[in-house]
Scaffold this motif. Structure first.
Motif, PDB file in Angstrom:
ATOM      1  N   GLY A  14       1.072  -1.170   0.094  1.00  0.00           N
ATOM      2  CA  GLY A  14      -0.117  -0.111   0.159  1.00  0.00           C
ATOM      3  C   GLY A  14       0.772   1.228  -0.271  1.00  0.00           C
ATOM      4  O   GLY A  14       0.412   2.507   0.642  1.00  0.00           O
ATOM      5  N   ASN A  18      -2.094   6.425   2.129  1.00  0.00           N
ATOM      6  CA  ASN A  18      -2.001   7.530   2.946  1.00  0.00           C
ATOM      7  C   ASN A  18      -0.714   7.317   3.964  1.00  0.00           C
ATOM      8  O   ASN A  18       0.025   7.984   4.066  1.00  0.00           O
ATOM      9  CB  ASN A  18      -3.279   7.629   3.898  1.00  0.00           C
ATOM     10  N   ILE A  19      -0.802   6.106   4.494  1.00  0.00           N
ATOM     11  CA  ILE A  19       0.126   5.781   5.302  1.00  0.00           C
ATOM     12  C   ILE A  19       1.522   5.294   4.518  1.00  0.00           C
ATOM     13  O   ILE A  19       2.547   5.745   4.890  1.00  0.00           O
ATOM     14  CB  ILE A  19      -0.147   4.725   6.418  1.00  0.00           C
ATOM     15  N   GLY A  20       1.301   4.564   3.668  1.00  0.00           N
ATOM     16  CA  GLY A  20       2.307   4.102   2.914  1.00  0.00           C
ATOM     17  C   GLY A  20       3.527   5.198   2.559  1.00  0.00           C
ATOM     18  O   GLY A  20       4.483   5.167   2.411  1.00  0.00           O
ATOM     19  N   THR A  58      -4.121  -8.953  -5.366  1.00  0.00           N
ATOM     20  CA  THR A  58      -5.459  -9.681  -5.439  1.00  0.00           C
ATOM     21  C   THR A  58      -5.204 -10.710  -6.770  1.00  0.00           C
ATOM     22  O   THR A  58      -6.224 -11.321  -6.929  1.00  0.00           O
ATOM     23  CB  THR A  58      -6.401  -8.846  -5.506  1.00  0.00           C
ATOM     24  N   ASN A  76      -0.309  -3.649   5.190  1.00  0.00           N
ATOM     25  CA  ASN A  76      -1.466  -3.137   5.162  1.00  0.00           C
ATOM     26  C   ASN A  76      -2.653  -3.659   4.379  1.00  0.00           C
ATOM     27  O   ASN A  76      -2.663  -3.867   3.159  1.00  0.00           O
ATOM     28  CB  ASN A  76      -1.638  -1.731   4.037  1.00  0.00           C
ATOM     29  N   SER A 105      -6.426  -1.762  13.392  1.00  0.00           N
ATOM     30  CA  SER A 105      -7.428  -0.567  13.844  1.00  0.00           C
ATOM     31  C   SER A 105      -7.737  -0.690  15.287  1.00  0.00           C
ATOM     32  O   SER A 105      -7.774  -1.766  15.943  1.00  0.00           O
ATOM     33  CB  SER A 105      -8.715  -1.013  13.189  1.00  0.00           C
ATOM     34  N   GLY A 142      -4.868   1.746  14.567  1.00  0.00           N
ATOM     35  CA  GLY A 142      -4.859   3.329  14.297  1.00  0.00           C
ATOM     36  C   GLY A 142      -6.602   3.506  14.755  1.00  0.00           C
ATOM     37  O   GLY A 142      -7.272   2.875  14.499  1.00  0.00           O
ATOM     38  N   ASN A 144      -9.317   6.908  14.503  1.00  0.00           N
ATOM     39  CA  ASN A 144      -9.855   7.460  13.341  1.00  0.00           C
ATOM     40  C   ASN A 144      -8.868   8.203  12.537  1.00  0.00           C
ATOM     41  O   ASN A 144      -7.984   9.083  13.293  1.00  0.00           O
ATOM     42  CB  ASN A 144     -11.072   8.217  13.673  1.00  0.00           C
ATOM     43  N   ASN A 148      -9.812  10.695   6.674  1.00  0.00           N
ATOM     44  CA  ASN A 148     -11.195  10.622   6.280  1.00  0.00           C
ATOM     45  C   ASN A 148     -11.764  11.660   6.014  1.00  0.00           C
ATOM     46  O   ASN A 148     -12.688  11.784   5.340  1.00  0.00           O
ATOM     47  CB  ASN A 148     -11.838   9.883   7.646  1.00  0.00           C
TER      48      ASN A 148
HETATM   49  N1  LIG Z   1      -9.726   5.254   8.011  1.00  0.00           N
HETATM   50  C1  LIG Z   1      -9.692   5.001   9.228  1.00  0.00           C
HETATM   51  O1  LIG Z   1     -10.258   5.796  10.149  1.00  0.00           O
HETATM   52  C2  LIG Z   1      -8.891   3.882   9.521  1.00  0.00           C
HETATM   53  C3  LIG Z   1      -8.922   3.471  11.002  1.00  0.00           C
HETATM   54  C4  LIG Z   1      -8.001   2.394  11.267  1.00  0.00           C
HETATM   55  C5  LIG Z   1      -7.535   1.396  10.519  1.00  0.00           C
HETATM   56  N2  LIG Z   1      -7.901   1.793   8.966  1.00  0.00           N
HETATM   57  C6  LIG Z   1      -7.408   0.823   8.123  1.00  0.00           C
HETATM   58  O2  LIG Z   1      -6.439   1.301   7.471  1.00  0.00           O
HETATM   59  C7  LIG Z   1      -6.280   0.898   5.945  1.00  0.00           C
HETATM   60  C8  LIG Z   1      -6.257   1.771   5.197  1.00  0.00           C
HETATM   61  O3  LIG Z   1      -4.807   2.656   5.064  1.00  0.00           O
HETATM   62  P1  LIG Z   1      -4.290   3.604   4.086  1.00  0.00           P
HETATM   63  O4  LIG Z   1      -5.395   4.831   4.294  1.00  0.00           O
HETATM   64  O5  LIG Z   1      -3.141   4.142   4.153  1.00  0.00           O
HETATM   65  O6  LIG Z   1      -4.772   3.099   2.611  1.00  0.00           O
HETATM   66  P2  LIG Z   1      -4.985   3.806   1.261  1.00  0.00           P
HETATM   67  O7  LIG Z   1      -4.646   5.223   1.204  1.00  0.00           O
HETATM   68  O8  LIG Z   1      -6.505   3.384   0.855  1.00  0.00           O
HETATM   69  O9  LIG Z   1      -3.993   3.190   0.341  1.00  0.00           O
HETATM   70  C9  LIG Z   1      -4.067   1.678   0.031  1.00  0.00           C
HETATM   71  C10 LIG Z   1      -3.285   1.499  -0.956  1.00  0.00           C
HETATM   72  O10 LIG Z   1      -3.246   0.015  -1.389  1.00  0.00           O
HETATM   73  C11 LIG Z   1      -3.022  -0.051  -2.723  1.00  0.00           C
HETATM   74  N3  LIG Z   1      -3.708  -1.281  -3.207  1.00  0.00           N
HETATM   75  C12 LIG Z   1      -5.244  -1.084  -3.359  1.00  0.00           C
HETATM   76  N4  LIG Z   1      -5.768  -2.329  -3.962  1.00  0.00           N
HETATM   77  C13 LIG Z   1      -4.488  -3.049  -4.159  1.00  0.00           C
HETATM   78  C14 LIG Z   1      -4.330  -4.271  -4.989  1.00  0.00           C
HETATM   79  N5  LIG Z   1      -5.168  -5.130  -5.343  1.00  0.00           N
HETATM   80  N6  LIG Z   1      -2.944  -4.949  -4.659  1.00  0.00           N
HETATM   81  C15 LIG Z   1      -1.758  -4.011  -4.249  1.00  0.00           C
HETATM   82  N7  LIG Z   1      -1.892  -2.926  -3.778  1.00  0.00           N
HETATM   83  C16 LIG Z   1      -3.305  -2.350  -3.723  1.00  0.00           C
HETATM   84  C17 LIG Z   1      -3.079   1.336  -3.468  1.00  0.00           C
HETATM   85  O11 LIG Z   1      -2.112   1.466  -4.143  1.00  0.00           O
HETATM   86  P3  LIG Z   1      -1.937   1.482  -5.585  1.00  0.00           P
HETATM   87  O12 LIG Z   1      -3.163   2.063  -6.336  1.00  0.00           O
HETATM   88  O13 LIG Z   1      -0.747   2.379  -5.941  1.00  0.00           O
HETATM   89  O14 LIG Z   1      -1.782   0.054  -6.070  1.00  0.00           O
HETATM   90  C18 LIG Z   1      -3.524   2.349  -2.545  1.00  0.00           C
HETATM   91  O15 LIG Z   1      -2.728   3.546  -2.343  1.00  0.00           O
HETATM   92  C19 LIG Z   1      -7.504   0.006   5.968  1.00  0.00           C
HETATM   93  O16 LIG Z   1      -7.127  -1.389   6.106  1.00  0.00           O
HETATM   94  C20 LIG Z   1      -8.265   0.500   6.919  1.00  0.00           C
HETATM   95  O17 LIG Z   1      -9.290  -0.562   7.465  1.00  0.00           O
HETATM   96  C21 LIG Z   1      -8.584   3.009   8.830  1.00  0.00           C
END
Ligand SMILES: NC(=O)c1ccc[n+]([C@@H]2O[C@H](COP(=O)([O-])OP(=O)(O)OC[C@H]3O[C@@H](n4cnc5c(N)ncnc54)[C@H](OP(=O)(O)O)[C@@H]3O)[C@@H](O)[C@H]2O)c1
Length: 293
Positions: A14, A18-20, A58, A76, A105, A142, A144, A148
Motif C-alpha cells: 500500500g 495515506n500511510i504508505g 489480488t 496494510n 485498527s 490506528g 480514526n 477520512n
Molecule cells: N480510515 C480510518 O479511520 C482507519 C482507522 C483504522 C484503520 N484503518 C485501516 O487502514 C487501512 C487504510 O490505510 P491507508 O489509508 O493508508 O490506505 P489507502 O490510502 O487506501 O491505500 C491503500 C493502497 O493500497 C493499494 N492497493 C489497493 N488495492 C491493491 C491491490 N489489489 N494490490 C496491491 N495494492 C493495492 C493502493 O495503491 P496502488 O493504487 O498504488 O496500487 C492504495 O494506495 C484500511 O485497512 C483501514 O481499515 C482505517
C-alpha cells in the motif's frame, strides 16, 4: 532490527496510500532501503531512492520476488483486502523475512467484542494471522484517520459545504505521518522494545466532525458550512468498492453513537514510540490545505 545488515530492506505494501507514502519517505530518511509495492509504478510518484515494484496483490502473480531479501514487511489490509494480506504474510514467512508491522485498527480489542462488528472482525483476523506467523511482530491499531476528512474535499471545493449525519460525532483523529512514524520505529528498531506489542495510535485531541471542518476552514481561509443529512444518505455516500451498504450503515451508526458516548481515549503511543507528541488536526489541515482548495 536484529539484522546485522547496516541497511535493512523494508517492503511496504500500500506504498502509495495515506500511510504508505509517508512511511516510504520516513524509512528512506532513516537510512533504510525500501521496496514499495503498487499496482502502477508509473503513476506512483514515489521517491526515486525507493525500489518501486508492480504488485497487484489480488492477482495470481508470484509473490516470492516481492519479499526476496527483505528484512521486514509493512502490511496494510487496504492493499488488496484480507486474503491478499494473508498471502503476502505467508510469502514473507517463506522468504525468510524476520519482522512484520501490521496496520490494524483501534476497533480491535482482543476480546470477544471483536466479533460484533465487521471492521474489528476483519482486522482481528489478520492480527491473529500475524501473531501465528512466527515472525517478530508489532501491530499499529490506528484510531480514526485524519485523512477520512479528505472525503469532504469534493463538496468543499465545489460548494463550501460538508454533509454529515452526525456533525457532533467525536474522534481523536490521527495524522498519517504519525502512524507512519510509529510503524517506521517498529520496523527499524534493534532493541526489541516494540516486539509483540499492539499500539493504539490516536491523535493528541478529541474533536467533533464540526470542529474538524472548522479547522479545515481556518487552514484554507474559506467559509465551510456543515449540513446535517440522514443516516441513510450518509451511508449511501460512503458505499464503495470495499464498503457494502450494510457496512456503511453500521459505520454511520457507530459515528452517531460517539456524539453522546464516553469519549474515545487519547493515546500517548506516538510520543511513547517516537519521542515526540502526535501532530494536531490543525497541523493536518495545514498539510492538506491544497486538497480542499
Ligand atoms: N480510515 C480510518 O479511520 C482507519 C482507522 C483504522 C484503520 N484503518 C485501516 O487502514 C487501512 C487504510 O490505510 P491507508 O489509508 O493508508 O490506505 P489507502 O490510502 O487506501 O491505500 C491503500 C493502497 O493500497 C493499494 N492497493 C489497493 N488495492 C491493491 C491491490 N489489489 N494490490 C496491491 N495494492 C493495492 C493502493 O495503491 P496502488 O493504487 O498504488 O496500487 C492504495 O494506495 C484500511 O485497512 C483501514 O481499515 C482505517
Amino acid at each position: 532490527m536484529t539484522s546485522p545488515q547496516d541497511r535493512p530492506l523494508i517492503v511496504v505494501s500500500g506504498a502509495t496510500g495515506n500511510i504508505g507514502r509517508s512511511l516510504v519517505g520516513r524509512l528512506l530518511a532513516d537510512g533504510a532501503a525500501v521496496r514499495a509495492l503498487t499496482r502502477d509504478p508509473a503513476r506512483a510518484g514515489l521517491p526515486a531512492a525507493a525500489e518501486t515494484v508492480r504488485a497487484d496483490l489480488t492477482g495470481t502473480g508470484d509473490l516470492a520476488p516481492l519479499l526476496a531479501g527483505a528484512d521486514a514487511l509493512f502490511l496494510n489490509l487496504a492493499a488488496g483486502g484480507d486474503a491478499a494480506a494473508v498471502a503476502v504474510l505467508d510469502a514473507a514467512v517463506r522468504a525468510g523475512v524476520r519482522r512484520v508491522v501490521l496496520n490494524s485498527s483501534m476497533a480491535v480489542t482482543g476480546t470477544p467484542a471483536d466479533d460484533t462488528h465487521f471492521i474489528a472482525r476483519l482486522h482481528a483476523g489478520l492480527e491473529r494471522a500475524v501473531r501465528d506467523s512466527g515472525l517478530e511482530w508489532t501491530v499499529v491499531r490506528g484510531g480514526n484517520y485524519a485523512t477520512n476528512a479528505l472525503a469532504w474535499a469534493p463538496s468543499i471545493r465545489a460548494a463550501g459545504v460538508v454533509r454529515e449525519a452526525h456533525p457532533g460525532a467525536q474522534s481523536v483523529p490521527v495524522h498519517e505521518a504519525d502512524l507512519a512514524d510509529v510503524a517506521a520505529v517498529a520496523l527499524l528498531d534493534r532493541t526489541g522494545t516494540h516486539l509483540g506489542r499492539a499500539y493504539v495510535v490516536t491523535g493528541p485531541e478529541r474533536m467533533t466532525l464540526a470542529q474538524q471542518v472548522a479547522a479545515i476552514g481556518r487552514a484554507t481561509g474559506r467559509e465551510i458550512r456543515v449540513e446535517q443529512i440522514s443516516e441513510e444518505e450518509a451511508a449511501e455516500a460512503m458505499v464503495g468498492r470495499y464498503l457494502t451498504k450494510e457496512a456503511a450503515r453500521e459505520l454511520v451508526r457507530m459515528f452517531g453513537a460517539t456524539v453522546d458516548a464516553p469519549p474515545f481515549p487519547v493515546s500517548d503511543a506516538v510520543e511513547q514510540v517516537t519521542g515526540r507528541p502526535a501532530r494536531t488536526f490543525a497541523r493536518w489541515a495545514e498539510d492538506h490545505a491544497a486538497d480542499f482548495t
